[in-house]
Every structure is written in structure tokens, then in C-alpha cells.
Design a protein around this motif. Structure first.
Motif, PDB file in Angstrom:
ATOM      1  N   LEU A  15       0.932  -1.069  -0.003  1.00 29.30           N
ATOM      2  CA  LEU A  15       0.000  -0.019   0.007  1.00 29.30           C
ATOM      3  C   LEU A  15       1.015   1.260   0.206  1.00 29.30           C
ATOM      4  N   ALA A  16       1.740   1.163   1.026  1.00 33.98           N
ATOM      5  CA  ALA A  16       2.912   2.144   0.686  1.00 33.98           C
ATOM      6  C   ALA A  16       3.291   2.787  -0.691  1.00 33.98           C
ATOM      7  N   VAL A  17       3.884   1.654  -1.323  1.00 33.29           N
ATOM      8  CA  VAL A  17       4.258   1.770  -2.893  1.00 33.29           C
ATOM      9  C   VAL A  17       2.913   2.354  -3.757  1.00 33.29           C
ATOM     10  N   LEU A  20       2.647   6.179  -2.813  1.00 31.17           N
ATOM     11  CA  LEU A  20       4.003   6.790  -3.464  1.00 31.17           C
ATOM     12  C   LEU A  20       3.597   6.789  -5.124  1.00 31.17           C
ATOM     13  N   GLY A  21       3.117   5.790  -5.588  1.00 32.69           N
ATOM     14  CA  GLY A  21       3.134   6.063  -7.059  1.00 32.69           C
ATOM     15  C   GLY A  21       1.697   7.085  -7.240  1.00 32.69           C
ATOM     16  N   TYR A  22       0.711   6.932  -6.244  1.00 31.09           N
ATOM     17  CA  TYR A  22      -0.441   7.789  -6.483  1.00 31.09           C
ATOM     18  C   TYR A  22       0.392   9.364  -6.363  1.00 31.09           C
ATOM     19  N   ALA A  23       1.033   9.703  -5.557  1.00 34.55           N
ATOM     20  CA  ALA A  23       1.940  10.812  -5.177  1.00 34.55           C
ATOM     21  C   ALA A  23       2.744  11.222  -6.440  1.00 34.55           C
ATOM     22  N   ALA A  24       3.424  10.293  -7.108  1.00 34.69           N
ATOM     23  CA  ALA A  24       4.084  10.729  -8.100  1.00 34.69           C
ATOM     24  C   ALA A  24       3.332  11.076  -9.339  1.00 34.69           C
ATOM     25  N   LEU A  68       1.847  11.475   2.824  1.00 32.73           N
ATOM     26  CA  LEU A  68       1.431  11.146   4.221  1.00 32.73           C
ATOM     27  C   LEU A  68       0.734   9.839   4.404  1.00 32.73           C
ATOM     28  N   GLY A  69      -0.041   9.375   3.488  1.00 32.53           N
ATOM     29  CA  GLY A  69      -0.742   8.107   3.619  1.00 32.53           C
ATOM     30  C   GLY A  69       0.382   7.077   3.519  1.00 32.53           C
ATOM     31  N   ALA A  70       1.372   6.957   2.681  1.00 34.04           N
ATOM     32  CA  ALA A  70       2.383   5.933   2.756  1.00 34.04           C
ATOM     33  C   ALA A  70       3.205   5.934   4.000  1.00 34.04           C
ATOM     34  N   CYS A  71       3.405   7.110   4.702  1.00 32.13           N
ATOM     35  CA  CYS A  71       4.005   7.269   5.947  1.00 32.13           C
ATOM     36  C   CYS A  71       3.162   6.439   7.022  1.00 32.13           C
ATOM     37  N   VAL A  72       1.604   6.800   7.136  1.00 31.75           N
ATOM     38  CA  VAL A  72       0.908   6.186   7.808  1.00 31.75           C
ATOM     39  C   VAL A  72       0.956   5.011   8.036  1.00 31.75           C
ATOM     40  N   VAL A  73       0.557   4.313   6.833  1.00 28.20           N
ATOM     41  CA  VAL A  73       0.494   2.829   6.564  1.00 28.20           C
ATOM     42  C   VAL A  73       1.969   2.174   6.891  1.00 28.20           C
ATOM     43  N   LEU A 129      -8.616  -3.825  -4.940  1.00 25.87           N
ATOM     44  CA  LEU A 129      -7.240  -4.205  -4.238  1.00 25.87           C
ATOM     45  C   LEU A 129      -6.721  -3.212  -3.197  1.00 25.87           C
ATOM     46  N   VAL A 130      -6.679  -2.055  -3.699  1.00 18.22           N
ATOM     47  CA  VAL A 130      -6.306  -0.860  -2.588  1.00 18.22           C
ATOM     48  C   VAL A 130      -7.167  -1.041  -1.338  1.00 18.22           C
ATOM     49  N   LEU A 131      -8.321  -0.995  -1.601  1.00 18.51           N
ATOM     50  CA  LEU A 131      -9.389  -1.216  -0.530  1.00 18.51           C
ATOM     51  C   LEU A 131      -9.165  -2.411   0.283  1.00 18.51           C
ATOM     52  N   GLY A 132      -8.843  -3.246  -0.320  1.00 18.94           N
ATOM     53  CA  GLY A 132      -8.471  -4.652   0.571  1.00 18.94           C
ATOM     54  C   GLY A 132      -7.268  -4.600   1.155  1.00 18.94           C
ATOM     55  N   LEU A 133      -6.130  -3.881   0.606  1.00 16.30           N
ATOM     56  CA  LEU A 133      -4.919  -3.814   1.172  1.00 16.30           C
ATOM     57  C   LEU A 133      -5.118  -2.927   2.428  1.00 16.30           C
ATOM     58  N   PHE A 134      -5.606  -1.812   2.162  1.00 13.01           N
ATOM     59  CA  PHE A 134      -6.034  -0.823   3.502  1.00 13.01           C
ATOM     60  C   PHE A 134      -6.581  -1.588   4.591  1.00 13.01           C
ATOM     61  N   LEU A 135      -7.767  -2.481   4.160  1.00 10.79           N
ATOM     62  CA  LEU A 135      -8.304  -3.057   5.381  1.00 10.79           C
ATOM     63  C   LEU A 135      -7.328  -4.092   6.053  1.00 10.79           C
ATOM     64  N   GLU A 136      -6.791  -4.902   5.060  1.00 10.82           N
ATOM     65  CA  GLU A 136      -5.853  -5.741   5.773  1.00 10.82           C
ATOM     66  C   GLU A 136      -4.788  -5.152   6.658  1.00 10.82           C
TER      67      GLU A 136
END
Length: 150
Positions: A15-17, A20-24, A68-73, A129-136
């Protein structure tokens, strides 16, 4: 650590990757003074003009939210991050769930049903996929930081 009932770190790293891809992607569009996302549906000039923020400013804010999202996860799986008081981290994760759930929900609904700005089916799959990764990631954090009675 991939023990049943315990935490898993790979969803948070994945999820952090993605964050970071979203941020890029947002940074790339900020440099072009455009709204939208590379590979996403195009945003018309009229929509950009009527947006409440300047396109570059909005994209830089979105870029910062991705970092920030990457840092939190990552904080959910690191020793330093686990030093954050659990109630505070759970509050932050709940707030992120609203944001991540909203964004992925739009991608999923528009990608599979087609009621939105033009996300395609593969964007819907990415949203799931992103929602599942966040929930996990959240479930793993809760499992690892749970206090055992005794």
C-alpha cells in the motif's frame, strides 16, 4: 510476520508503494498544471477552470496526501510507528478509511457500473485491491497491538 491471527506487514508495504505511485502521478500533473491522474479519465478544461483550487495547488495537496498516506501505513508496521498511542493511530486509520474508501468506492462504482467520470473496469479492480490492502493493513495493526488480558 505472517502468523494466523497476527499481523502481516506486506499489505502495508504494498500500500505504501501504491500511495507513493499516487503521489508521483499527482506531482507529474501538478508540474503540468492539470487535474486528473496519469492513466485516469481526462479532465476537461472547463472542469479545471471551475475547480475551487488552482490545478497545480490541488495536485500538490494530493501529492502530499499520498506521501502522508504512505508514512501512516508504514507506521503501522514499524517499531517507531507502533510507539504512537493506539487510540490516535486508530483514529488516523479511521479517517484514512473515509478518504481511501471514498476514492476507491468511486473507482469501483464507476469502473464496474459506469456512473461517473469515466473510470474503466481495470480501475475498479485497482480500487478493490487498494481497499482490500488498506483493510488488511488496519486489521493487522489491530491484531498486533491488541492487549492480551491477563
Amino acid at each position: 510476520m505472517d502468523v494466523a491471527g497476527r499481523g502481516r506487514s506486506w499489505p502495508a508495504y504494498t500500500l505504501a508503494v501504491l500511495f507513493l505511485g499516487y503521489a508521483a502521478g499527482k506531482a507529474a500533473f501538478a508540474l503540468q498544471d492539470r487535474l486528473g491522474f496519469p492513466g485516469g479519465p481526462p479532465v476537461s478544461a472547463a472542469e479545471t477552470e471551475s475547480y475551487f483550487l488552482d490545478a497545480a495547488t490541488a495536485q500538490w495537496f494530493a501529492c502530499a496526501s499520498g506521501v502522508l498516506g504512505a508514512c501512516v501505513v508504514l507506521a503501522t508496521v514499524t517499531t517507531a510507528g507502533r510507539g504512537v498511542p493506539r487510540p490516535l493511530m486508530l483514529l488516523v486509520l479511521a479517517g484514512m478509511l473515509v478518504a481511501v474508501g471514498g476514492g476507491t468506492g468511486i473507482m469501483i462504482l464507476d469502473g464496474f457500473v459506469g456512473v461517473g467520470v469515466g473510470w474503466r473496469w481495470y480501475h475498479g479492480v485497482l480500487g478493490v485491491l487498494v481497499l482490500g490492502l488498506f483493510l488488511e493493513t488496519t486489521r493487522s495493526y489491530v491484531a498486533v497491538t491488541r492487549r492480551v488480558a491477563g
